[in-house]
Scaffold this motif. Structure first.
Motif, mmCIF file in Angstrom:
data_model
loop_
_atom_site.group_PDB
_atom_site.id
_atom_site.type_symbol
_atom_site.label_atom_id
_atom_site.label_comp_id
_atom_site.label_asym_id
_atom_site.label_seq_id
_atom_site.Cartn_x
_atom_site.Cartn_y
_atom_site.Cartn_z
ATOM 1 N N ASP A 26 0.798 -1.227 0.000
ATOM 2 C CA ASP A 26 0.000 0.000 0.000
ATOM 3 C C ASP A 26 0.833 1.281 0.000
ATOM 4 O OD1 ASP A 26 -0.925 0.037 3.569
ATOM 5 O OD2 ASP A 26 1.004 0.103 2.548
ATOM 6 N N MET A 27 2.137 1.199 -0.353
ATOM 7 C CA MET A 27 2.963 2.400 -0.285
ATOM 8 C C MET A 27 3.604 2.756 -1.616
ATOM 9 S SD MET A 27 2.813 4.078 2.491
ATOM 10 C CE MET A 27 4.307 5.054 2.517
ATOM 11 N N ASP A 28 3.024 2.312 -2.701
ATOM 12 C CA ASP A 28 3.476 2.752 -4.024
ATOM 13 C C ASP A 28 4.924 2.335 -4.311
ATOM 14 O OD1 ASP A 28 3.824 5.802 -5.914
ATOM 15 O OD2 ASP A 28 2.672 3.996 -6.419
ATOM 16 N N HIS A 29 5.336 1.191 -3.777
ATOM 17 C CA HIS A 29 6.699 0.723 -4.009
ATOM 18 C C HIS A 29 6.874 0.213 -5.428
ATOM 19 C CE1 HIS A 29 7.966 -0.013 0.454
ATOM 20 N NE2 HIS A 29 7.815 1.256 0.155
ATOM 21 N N GLU A 30 8.045 0.490 -5.996
ATOM 22 C CA GLU A 30 8.340 0.040 -7.353
ATOM 23 C C GLU A 30 8.621 -1.465 -7.405
ATOM 24 O OE1 GLU A 30 7.916 3.849 -8.845
ATOM 25 O OE2 GLU A 30 8.282 2.018 -9.990
ATOM 26 N N ASN A 31 9.316 -1.953 -6.398
ATOM 27 C CA ASN A 31 9.884 -3.298 -6.463
ATOM 28 C C ASN A 31 9.134 -4.283 -5.574
ATOM 29 O OD1 ASN A 31 12.167 -2.158 -7.952
ATOM 30 N ND2 ASN A 31 12.692 -1.260 -5.973
ATOM 31 N N MET A 32 8.887 -5.473 -6.113
ATOM 32 C CA MET A 32 8.234 -6.515 -5.342
ATOM 33 C C MET A 32 8.920 -7.845 -5.586
ATOM 34 S SD MET A 32 4.216 -5.401 -5.463
ATOM 35 C CE MET A 32 3.784 -6.383 -4.010
ATOM 36 N N PHE A 33 8.867 -8.706 -4.588
ATOM 37 C CA PHE A 33 9.644 -9.945 -4.589
ATOM 38 C C PHE A 33 8.805 -11.091 -4.028
ATOM 39 C CE2 PHE A 33 13.597 -7.535 -5.083
ATOM 40 C CZ PHE A 33 13.255 -6.317 -4.548
ATOM 41 N N TRP A 34 9.073 -12.288 -4.519
ATOM 42 C CA TRP A 34 8.545 -13.514 -3.925
ATOM 43 C C TRP A 34 9.703 -14.415 -3.512
ATOM 44 C CZ3 TRP A 34 4.093 -14.773 -1.932
ATOM 45 C CH2 TRP A 34 2.925 -14.148 -2.372
ATOM 46 N N LEU A 45 15.015 -16.666 -3.466
ATOM 47 C CA LEU A 45 14.240 -15.769 -4.318
ATOM 48 C C LEU A 45 13.662 -16.524 -5.504
ATOM 49 C CD1 LEU A 45 13.421 -12.814 -4.935
ATOM 50 C CD2 LEU A 45 15.585 -12.600 -6.181
ATOM 51 N N ILE A 46 12.349 -16.383 -5.694
ATOM 52 C CA ILE A 46 11.673 -17.088 -6.788
ATOM 53 C C ILE A 46 11.573 -16.179 -8.015
ATOM 54 C CG2 ILE A 46 9.596 -18.354 -7.475
ATOM 55 C CD1 ILE A 46 8.967 -18.676 -4.468
ATOM 56 N N TYR A 47 10.939 -15.038 -7.849
ATOM 57 C CA TYR A 47 10.769 -14.044 -8.911
ATOM 58 C C TYR A 47 10.765 -12.660 -8.274
ATOM 59 C CZ TYR A 47 9.462 -16.701 -13.144
ATOM 60 O OH TYR A 47 9.461 -17.485 -14.267
ATOM 61 N N PHE A 48 11.072 -11.649 -9.099
ATOM 62 C CA PHE A 48 10.924 -10.281 -8.650
ATOM 63 C C PHE A 48 10.496 -9.396 -9.808
ATOM 64 C CE2 PHE A 48 15.086 -8.633 -10.146
ATOM 65 C CZ PHE A 48 15.768 -9.826 -10.353
ATOM 66 N N SER A 49 10.065 -8.200 -9.439
ATOM 67 C CA SER A 49 9.538 -7.271 -10.436
ATOM 68 C C SER A 49 9.944 -5.861 -10.058
ATOM 69 C CB SER A 49 8.009 -7.374 -10.492
ATOM 70 O OG SER A 49 7.464 -6.330 -11.260
ATOM 71 N N LYS A 57 13.447 -13.581 -13.297
ATOM 72 C CA LYS A 57 13.619 -14.814 -12.561
ATOM 73 C C LYS A 57 14.618 -14.619 -11.431
ATOM 74 C CE LYS A 57 12.567 -17.833 -16.468
ATOM 75 N NZ LYS A 57 13.096 -18.879 -17.380
ATOM 76 N N GLY A 58 14.309 -15.272 -10.325
ATOM 77 C CA GLY A 58 15.241 -15.325 -9.214
ATOM 78 C C GLY A 58 16.073 -16.588 -9.290
ATOM 79 N N ASP A 59 16.365 -17.152 -8.138
ATOM 80 C CA ASP A 59 17.242 -18.320 -8.089
ATOM 81 C C ASP A 59 16.509 -19.632 -8.345
ATOM 82 O OD1 ASP A 59 18.751 -16.609 -5.353
ATOM 83 O OD2 ASP A 59 19.506 -16.758 -7.402
ATOM 84 N N ILE A 60 15.218 -19.684 -8.054
ATOM 85 C CA ILE A 60 14.479 -20.952 -8.165
ATOM 86 C C ILE A 60 13.122 -20.729 -8.845
ATOM 87 C CG2 ILE A 60 15.605 -22.168 -6.255
ATOM 88 C CD1 ILE A 60 13.117 -21.289 -4.532
ATOM 89 N N PRO A 61 13.080 -20.295 -10.097
ATOM 90 C CA PRO A 61 11.798 -19.997 -10.744
ATOM 91 C C PRO A 61 11.036 -21.209 -11.284
ATOM 92 C CG PRO A 61 13.600 -19.599 -12.247
ATOM 93 C CD PRO A 61 14.234 -20.013 -10.932
ATOM 94 N N GLU A 62 11.686 -22.358 -11.341
ATOM 95 C CA GLU A 62 11.061 -23.521 -11.985
ATOM 96 C C GLU A 62 9.785 -23.919 -11.251
ATOM 97 O OE1 GLU A 62 15.219 -23.049 -12.762
ATOM 98 O OE2 GLU A 62 14.256 -23.492 -10.833
#
Lengths: 112, 114
Positions: A26-34, A45-49, A57-62
């Motif tokens: 809810d704070m208008d952040h540019e970057n997000m991660f899973w 890290l799976i994915y980021f944006s 892709k992160g380290d384990i996107p499969e």
């Protein structure tokens, strides 16, 4: 305070199901991660944006995909859930590329 | 490859017994070192960022320090509510001057007994 909200605290899904994990900040952040977190393996890290409709892709996107159609929302998709995807899933966001991330409370996913 | 090693894996203290947690790292060019606290069943909570050797940050009973090879999280006179897992992460500088993704250690589980 920045808030990162994950839609579910606990999920139980069957093998082969398509699973959606939702994350909203809810704070208008540019970057997000899973990330996923497993005992003895730590945070991976799976994915980021870094922007809407962008993903990397992160380290384990499969076995995973992601969607970011709006700036505040970042979804993780398990196309066909498997038992080895049983884990704690953590979403995070940040306003820039520095590492002071804000994490959500996590979703504990069990695949049976 | 960037690496982060935290020690000990677990630490038990009595209330009021001060101690330190260690985070050793190897990184090609450090952009920042980060400390997080994680309570059971919750996501990590950001505590500190350290950018260069010699830097120190404090928050209540916690003090983080940084050298060129390691960081310490000093806990002074801990209380039971300080019990948590403490995570360390490093971030490298890319060749273009940007930021690499975070590399996390596996954490130190701290238990403070009353």
């Amino acid at each position: 305070d920045v808030k990162v909200t994950q839609s579910s605290r606990y999920l139980v899904k069957r093998t082969g199901e398509k699973v959606f994990l939702e994350c909203v900040q809810d704070m208008d952040h540019e970057n997000m991660f899973w990330y996923r977190q497993d005992p003895g393996l730590g945070l991976r890290l799976i994915y980021f944006s870094y922007d809407v409709k962008m993903k990397e892709k992160g380290d384990i996107p499969e076995g995973y995909s992601v969607s970011r159609e709006k700036k505040e929302r970042f979804s993780l998709i398990l196309e066909s859930a498997s038992t080895n995807q049983t884990s704690m899933y953590l979403c995070a966001s940040s306003p820039d590329t520095l590492g002071g991330y804000t994490f959500g409370s996590g979703t504990r996913l069990t695949v049976v | 490859e960037d690496q982060v090693t935290q020690s000990p894996e677990a630490l038990r203290l009595q209330e009021g017994e001060s101690s330190s947690l260690n985070c050793s790292y190897t990184v090609s060019g450090l952009r920042g070192l980060f400390w997080y606290r994680q309570d059971p069943g919750k996501g990590p909570e950001f505590l500190f960022t350290l950018y260069s050797a010699g830097e120190e940050k404090e928050k209540e009973r916690l003090k983080a320090t940084l050298t060129k090879k390691e960081s310490f999280l000093h806990i002074t006179a801990p209380k039971p509510e300080d019990s948590a897992t403490y995570l360390c992460a490093v971030q490298a500088v890319t060749s273009q001057g940007g930021s690499e993704k975070l590399v996390f250690g596996k954490g130190t589980k701290l238990t403070v007994n009353p």
